[in-house]
Write an enzyme that holds these catalytic residues in place. Structure first.
Site, PDB file in Angstrom:
ATOM      1  N   HIS A 196       0.846  -1.195   0.000  1.00 40.06           N
ATOM      2  CA  HIS A 196       0.000   0.000   0.000  1.00 40.06           C
ATOM      3  C   HIS A 196       0.880   1.243   0.000  1.00 40.06           C
ATOM      4  O   HIS A 196       1.884   1.305   0.707  1.00 40.06           O
ATOM      5  CB  HIS A 196      -0.885   0.007   1.258  1.00 40.06           C
ATOM      6  CG  HIS A 196      -1.841   1.154   1.288  1.00 40.06           C
ATOM      7  ND1 HIS A 196      -3.088   1.089   0.708  1.00 40.06           N
ATOM      8  CD2 HIS A 196      -1.737   2.391   1.802  1.00 40.06           C
ATOM      9  CE1 HIS A 196      -3.708   2.232   0.870  1.00 40.06           C
ATOM     10  NE2 HIS A 196      -2.916   3.046   1.535  1.00 40.06           N
ATOM     11  N   ASP A 211     -14.990   3.059   6.920  1.00 40.43           N
ATOM     12  CA  ASP A 211     -13.942   3.979   6.444  1.00 40.43           C
ATOM     13  C   ASP A 211     -14.461   4.827   5.295  1.00 40.43           C
ATOM     14  O   ASP A 211     -14.148   6.016   5.217  1.00 40.43           O
ATOM     15  CB  ASP A 211     -12.683   3.227   6.000  1.00 40.43           C
ATOM     16  CG  ASP A 211     -11.664   4.194   5.438  1.00 40.43           C
ATOM     17  OD1 ASP A 211     -11.236   5.085   6.189  1.00 40.43           O
ATOM     18  OD2 ASP A 211     -11.345   4.107   4.233  1.00 40.43           O
ATOM     19  N   ARG A 229     -14.324  13.299   6.407  1.00 40.82           N
ATOM     20  CA  ARG A 229     -13.035  13.942   6.715  1.00 40.82           C
ATOM     21  C   ARG A 229     -12.615  14.862   5.586  1.00 40.82           C
ATOM     22  O   ARG A 229     -12.103  15.963   5.806  1.00 40.82           O
ATOM     23  CB  ARG A 229     -11.955  12.877   6.950  1.00 40.82           C
ATOM     24  CG  ARG A 229     -12.122  12.168   8.281  1.00 40.82           C
ATOM     25  CD  ARG A 229     -11.262  10.922   8.330  1.00 40.82           C
ATOM     26  NE  ARG A 229      -9.860  11.224   8.191  1.00 40.82           N
ATOM     27  CZ  ARG A 229      -8.959  10.402   7.656  1.00 40.82           C
ATOM     28  NH1 ARG A 229      -9.325   9.205   7.232  1.00 40.82           N
ATOM     29  NH2 ARG A 229      -7.710  10.756   7.548  1.00 40.82           N
ATOM     30  N   SER A 260      -7.673   4.424   8.971  1.00 36.48           N
ATOM     31  CA  SER A 260      -8.288   4.364   7.642  1.00 36.48           C
ATOM     32  C   SER A 260      -7.525   3.385   6.744  1.00 36.48           C
ATOM     33  O   SER A 260      -8.100   2.474   6.139  1.00 36.48           O
ATOM     34  CB  SER A 260      -8.280   5.781   7.045  1.00 36.48           C
ATOM     35  OG  SER A 260      -8.581   5.761   5.684  1.00 36.48           O
ATOM     36  N   LYS A 274      -8.596  -1.047   6.041  1.00 34.20           N
ATOM     37  CA  LYS A 274      -8.790  -1.620   4.698  1.00 34.20           C
ATOM     38  C   LYS A 274      -7.817  -2.776   4.459  1.00 34.20           C
ATOM     39  O   LYS A 274      -8.165  -3.782   3.851  1.00 34.20           O
ATOM     40  CB  LYS A 274      -8.614  -0.532   3.633  1.00 34.20           C
ATOM     41  CG  LYS A 274      -9.795   0.419   3.597  1.00 34.20           C
ATOM     42  CD  LYS A 274      -9.617   1.529   2.588  1.00 34.20           C
ATOM     43  CE  LYS A 274      -8.609   2.543   3.051  1.00 34.20           C
ATOM     44  NZ  LYS A 274      -8.826   3.909   2.629  1.00 34.20           N
TER      45      LYS A 274
HETATM   46  N1  URA Z   1      -5.274   6.937   2.514  1.00 36.24           N
HETATM   47  C1  URA Z   1      -6.348   6.399   3.133  1.00 36.24           C
HETATM   48  O1  URA Z   1      -6.854   5.371   2.728  1.00 36.24           O
HETATM   49  N2  URA Z   1      -6.844   7.021   4.208  1.00 36.24           N
HETATM   50  C2  URA Z   1      -6.325   8.154   4.711  1.00 36.24           C
HETATM   51  O2  URA Z   1      -6.815   8.658   5.704  1.00 36.24           O
HETATM   52  C3  URA Z   1      -5.218   8.715   4.055  1.00 36.24           C
HETATM   53  C4  URA Z   1      -4.700   8.081   2.959  1.00 36.24           C
END
Ligand code: URA
Length: 427
Positions: free
Chosen positions: A81, A160, A167, A182, A186
């Site tokens: 990621h 999320d 947000r 967040s 995931k």
């Molecule tokens: N990427 C995400 O998935 N969430 C965040 O809060 C920031 C970057």
């Protein structure tokens, strides 16, 4: 607990109990809390922060707000990621390296948002490539090819999705516990045993300082380890774009060049570093990353992956099949010197103005537009020499060209900035 009490608790700087956090996230996922109360709580978290215990509980609750995939039957699964960057086509190189080296990559990826790109948009520039895969097709391909990348399912960590959308419009994105929960919710829901994180730092990144990136990376590694996953992070520089290509089709071309051993050095270095971390996490020899790249095995894995997802595998040998926009304008140096700065944010915004990214979720994008950076930091230039080429279809051209020119600063001397700043592993 009553929502007003819950918000007041955080507003006054007190810590929530894990079971309260679980109930709160469940209520959000079920649409039982109005947006104004969630927004007030997010702002309270932004100012008051969270303890590590609270952040662990929040992440777990978000991860379990929807489906949690179980990939354990697939073997040594590795996910990767990036916290988001410009020209960041690393997943397209890392994933086939990992798969060719013996790991299984069964990955869900996102689309680009604002000035940063997303793997799914890039892959969709390959003619015929399918990114919406049913669960059965996803698992079958993981078993048969060892590599599958699908668009993030809405069933994964839905809390999320709701929190992130709020947000984004309430100036509460830049909060360490909220970012960490967040991203990691995931990743936990997506099920891989090991996760290699690329945390970007600099002008084109979300985090501007090394201290902030180091702290976030440490927190994410700890969250993953507490949840029984193996996690490592690479902190990498994002002051200037990664590689030379920024866009969608043009980035896939560059990723394929890297898999052929003909890519830009920075992209190859970062892809190998992340692949080595990922292999080490599942107990495979890290040296296999370089072997997989140099032997051509990673390129062949990429070809099989493209074909399995319905894409035209001829793009691997004939990159011109990844069509670029027909209009090309050049940005030229206005004086002699050395490229001292190349602002990744401005280059990313230029591609956005050309239509290569989206200002709002769900907008269609133009896969063929983009920017090719002939010169990067540390390169010597002569007046009139080409700094960058802009591939366009007229839309946003004047603004994009101005942004690319503004991104460059020509000075007297400069060295390319170091790419890999630190590695963060579990203790
Ligand atoms: N990427 C995400 O998935 N969430 C965040 O809060 C920031 C970057």
């Amino acid at each position: 607990m009553h929502p007003v009490e819950f918000i007041r608790e955080k507003r006054d700087g007190r810590a929530h109990a894990p079971e309260e956090i679980r109930a709160w996230i469940e209520a959000i996922a079920q649409d039982r809390v109005p947006d104004y109360q969630v927004a007030a709580w997010l702002m309270a978290v932004y100012f008051r922060g969270m303890t590590r215990e609270e952040t662990f509980a929040l992440t777990e609750a978000m991860a379990h707000s929807g489906e949690v995939l179980d990939l354990s039957a697939l073997g040594p699964t590795v996910d990767k990621h990036s916290s988001g960057g410009v020209g960041d086509k690393t997943s397209l190189v890392v994933a086939p390296i990992l798969a060719a080296a013996g790991a299984v990559v069964a990955k869900m990826s996102g689309r680009g948002l604002a000035h940063t790109g997303g793997t799914i948009d890039k892959l969709e520039s390959i003619p015929g490539f399918r990114t919406e895969l049913g669960k059965e097709a996803f698992f079958r391909q993981a078993r048969e090819v060892g590599l599958v990348i699908a668009a993030q399912s809405a069933d994964l960590a839905p809390a999320d999705g709701k929190l992130y959308a709020l947000r984004d419009v309430t100036a509460t994105v830049e909060s360490e516990p909220l970012i960490a929960s967040s991203i990691m919710s995931k990743k936990l829901a997506a099920g891989a045993q090991a996760i290699a994180l690329d945390v970007k730092v600099g002008k084109g990144a979300f985090l501007k300082t090394l201290e902030d990136a180091r702290s976030l990376a440490g927190l994410m590694v700890e969250i993953g380890e507490r949840a029984g996953r193996r996690v490592a992070a690479v902190l990498s520089q994002m002051d200037e774009p990664l590689g030379r290509a920024v866009g969608n089709a043009i980035e896939v071309q560059e990723a394929i060049a890297a898999l052929r051993g003909e890519g830009p050095e920075d992209l190859t270095e970062l892809a190998l570093a992340l692949a080595e971390e990922g292999l080490a996490l599942v107990g495979l020899p890290p040296d296999r990353a370089r072997e997989a790249l140099e032997s051509g095995a990673a390129l062949e894995k990429f070809r099989a992956f493209v074909a399995a997802q319905g894409g035209d595998p001829r793009v691997v040998d004939e990159p011109e099949r990844l069509a670029l926009a027909p209009g090309v304008v050049e940005v030229r140096a206005w004086e002699d010197g050395v490229v001292a700065e190349l602002d990744a944010l401005k280059v990313g915004l230029a591609v956005l103005r050309l239509g290569g990214g989206r200002e709002k979720k769900g907008e269609p994008i133009d896969h063929g537009v983009g920017v090719y950076l002939e010169k990067k930091i540390g390169d010597r230039v002569k007046k009139g020499e080409v700094l960058a080429r802009v591939y366009h279809r007229e839309r946003g051209l004047a603004e994009a060209k101005a942004l690319v020119a503004e991104a460059y600063r020509i000075g007297e001397a400069a060295a390319p900035p170091p790419l890999i700043l630190e590695r963060v592993r579990a203790r």
